[in-house]
Every structure is written in C-alpha cells, then in structure tokens.
Design a protein around this motif. Structure first.
Motif, mmCIF file in Angstrom:
data_model
loop_
_atom_site.group_PDB
_atom_site.id
_atom_site.type_symbol
_atom_site.label_atom_id
_atom_site.label_comp_id
_atom_site.label_asym_id
_atom_site.label_seq_id
_atom_site.Cartn_x
_atom_site.Cartn_y
_atom_site.Cartn_z
ATOM 1 N N VAL A 44 0.855 -1.184 0.000
ATOM 2 C CA VAL A 44 0.000 0.000 0.000
ATOM 3 C C VAL A 44 0.888 1.230 0.000
ATOM 4 C CG1 VAL A 44 -1.646 1.355 1.345
ATOM 5 C CG2 VAL A 44 -1.913 -1.122 1.204
ATOM 6 N N GLN A 63 -8.806 10.992 -3.583
ATOM 7 C CA GLN A 63 -9.410 10.013 -4.478
ATOM 8 C C GLN A 63 -10.106 10.764 -5.617
ATOM 9 O OE1 GLN A 63 -9.518 6.414 -4.263
ATOM 10 N NE2 GLN A 63 -7.788 6.910 -2.937
ATOM 11 N N ASN A 69 -14.381 0.964 -3.961
ATOM 12 C CA ASN A 69 -13.680 0.042 -3.065
ATOM 13 C C ASN A 69 -13.227 0.725 -1.771
ATOM 14 O OD1 ASN A 69 -11.530 1.649 -3.811
ATOM 15 N ND2 ASN A 69 -10.403 0.050 -4.900
ATOM 16 N N ARG A 73 -10.782 -0.587 1.088
ATOM 17 C CA ARG A 73 -9.481 0.076 1.005
ATOM 18 C C ARG A 73 -9.114 0.670 2.370
ATOM 19 N NH1 ARG A 73 -6.275 2.979 -3.087
ATOM 20 N NH2 ARG A 73 -7.700 2.212 -4.688
ATOM 21 N N SER A 74 -10.108 1.289 3.022
ATOM 22 C CA SER A 74 -9.848 1.871 4.347
ATOM 23 C C SER A 74 -9.516 0.785 5.364
ATOM 24 C CB SER A 74 -11.054 2.686 4.813
ATOM 25 O OG SER A 74 -12.183 1.864 5.068
ATOM 26 N N CYS A 76 -7.945 -2.001 4.689
ATOM 27 C CA CYS A 76 -6.563 -2.407 4.416
ATOM 28 C C CYS A 76 -5.587 -1.383 4.979
ATOM 29 C CB CYS A 76 -6.372 -2.561 2.913
ATOM 30 S SG CYS A 76 -4.711 -3.110 2.445
ATOM 31 N N TYR A 77 -5.866 -0.101 4.786
ATOM 32 C CA TYR A 77 -4.978 0.935 5.300
ATOM 33 C C TYR A 77 -4.874 0.859 6.822
ATOM 34 C CZ TYR A 77 -4.970 3.305 0.741
ATOM 35 O OH TYR A 77 -4.811 3.632 -0.579
ATOM 36 N N GLU A 257 -3.553 -4.142 -9.556
ATOM 37 C CA GLU A 257 -4.627 -4.937 -8.952
ATOM 38 C C GLU A 257 -4.303 -6.421 -8.926
ATOM 39 O OE1 GLU A 257 -7.252 -4.067 -7.405
ATOM 40 O OE2 GLU A 257 -7.114 -1.925 -7.718
#
Length: 264
Positions: A44, A63, A69, A73-74, A76-77, A257
């Motif tokens: 990331v 963004q 997503n 995505r948040s 994952c961050y 991706e």
C-alpha cells in the motif's frame, strides 16, 4: 500535486485541523509512504502519513475516481497502520489512535454529505468499541452545508474548484493556494509534469487513452516517489526507457490490482 503539497508539515497540520476540527500542535510527515509488510502480498502506498506530538497517526489520500472500493481500502490501510505501529513484544494497548482520511472528488456513498465519519460500534446498543480508530470520507460535492463547519465546506469547495470564492477571508486557503503556485512554478516540478504529459501522449498515440485511470495514477505515484527519494533527475528516462520504468515500478513497490509490479 496533493502529495507534494502535503510534504510541508505546516500545511499538513493545518489541513488535518481543518478536517478534524481540533488543534494539532505538530506533525511529522511522510508523503508517498509505502507499507510493504511482505513482498509476496500487495503493498500500500499513501499520499501522506503523519504522526503528531502525542503519537496519533493520520493518513490522508486524495481520491479522484470512484473505484467503489473505499470501505475495504480503508480497512486495508487501517490494518497496515496497526501492523507497522506495533513493535515486537509490545502490548496491544500501545496501538496509537489513528485516522484514515479520504478526500473524494465524488460522493463515495451517494447520500449527499460533505463528511462521512465511521467508528466501530456495538450493533446491539451503539456503544463505541473504543479501539481508537476512525475513518473519514470527505465529499467535495456535499449538499448539507448546514450540518458541517463552514471552514470545512470552504476547504472542500477549494479542492474541487481550485479557486477561492470571491470575498472569502481564509488565511489557510490563501496559504494553500500560494503553496500550490510555488510548486507549479518550481522547475523540477515543471519537468515532472512535462514527463507525465509525454507518457499520456504516448498512450493516446497507441489508442490506449480510454480506461487507463489506474495507470495514470500509478505514473503520478512513481514520479512523486522518485522526487521524494532525490531521483528527480531520472524522471525524464521514464518516457524513453521502458526497462528503466518497469525497474522503478518494482523498486518502489507500486503494485497493480493483480498483485504484480505494474508494467505499462
């Protein structure tokens, strides 16, 4: 441009204060911050990561296009922040407070709000979990100014229009505009934008201008990463040497991706 502006610790601090609505004394900024916990899995890269004087972690990302997503995505961050923040044998209670912030040029949830704030709560009674995490999604196209601080609305309007409303007296936005002007007139940055333009021209000549939003974002990420690493002089090679370009994508862990280093 956003990542470059946020390199300025004071601009970053003032931006966070404007978004969050509480004072922040000092921040340390890391733009184009890369999380690469394991090279076998997707990494990331953030526009900006900052820590304040009490240890709170903030990530801020612009963004431009809606890839639908952001919730995951948040997630994952947030997970990457937690893994990076906790040293071996440290207690879980040592995890810092954290804010994951997205500034969107579209309405990410379609409900007309300038700001969507999410915290973990109990489904049965709404009690906060108290895990110290917060995810904020800002929408420049909001329709509820009466429910949001006016200074935040002014900031989001500036992000969308890149111009100050007539008669608006806002020291922070004037300072932000001046910083952007300085960057645009900086000779090194001018060279970067010209290189990016050359890359896009090649796409158009080859008939690949449509459907390449991700690739364009990756080019910009690579250019900013090389600049932050002191390699601005090598940027011009990207448009001329495909092998070098692929090497740089791999070196800076800019991942597509599929999970492989992106080759354009």
């Amino acid at each position: 441009m956003f990542a470059t502006v946020m390199m300025d610790p004071e601009i970053c601090r003032l931006t966070l204060e404007r978004i969050l609505g509480f004072p922040i004394r000092e921040v340390r900024v890391d733009t184009e911050h890369a999380f690469t916990v394991n090279p076998d899995y997707r990494g990331v890269r953030l526009d900006a990561r900052a820590d304040d004087d009490v240890g709170t972690v903030y990530t801020v990302e612009m963004q431009v296009s809606d890839e639908r997503n952001l919730p995951k995505r948040s997630r994952c961050y947030q997970s990457q922040i937690d893994v990076e923040s906790l040293m071996p044998r440290a207690k879980f209670s040592d995890l810092p407070e954290s804010y994951v912030i997205f500034i969107c040029l579209f309405d990410p949830f379609g409900r007309g709000r300038y700001c969507y704030t999410y915290r973990e709560t109990c489904a049965e009674d709404g009690e906060l979990l108290g895990d110290g995490t917060c995810k904020i999604f800002l929408n420049v196209k909001g329709e509820n100014p009466e429910e949001v601080p006016g200074e935040l609305v002014d900031f989001l309007h500036y992000v969308e229009k890149a111009e100050l409303p007539q008669g608006l007296d806002d020291d922070f936005l004037r300072r932000l505009r001046e910083k952007i002007g300085q960057i645009k007139h900086d000779r090194k940055m001018e060279g970067q934008y010209m290189t990016f333009g050359e890359l896009l021209d090649e796409e158009r000549k080859e008939g690949h201008a449509e459907g390449r939003a991700e690739e364009r974002n990756l080019f910009l990420t690579l250019i900013n990463a090389m600049t932050a690493d002191g390699r601005a002089a090598d940027i011009s090679r990207l448009a001329k040497d495909v092998g070098f370009m692929e090497e740089m994508f791999t070196h800076y862990h800019i991942i597509g991706e599929t999970g492989d280093a992106k080759k354009v």
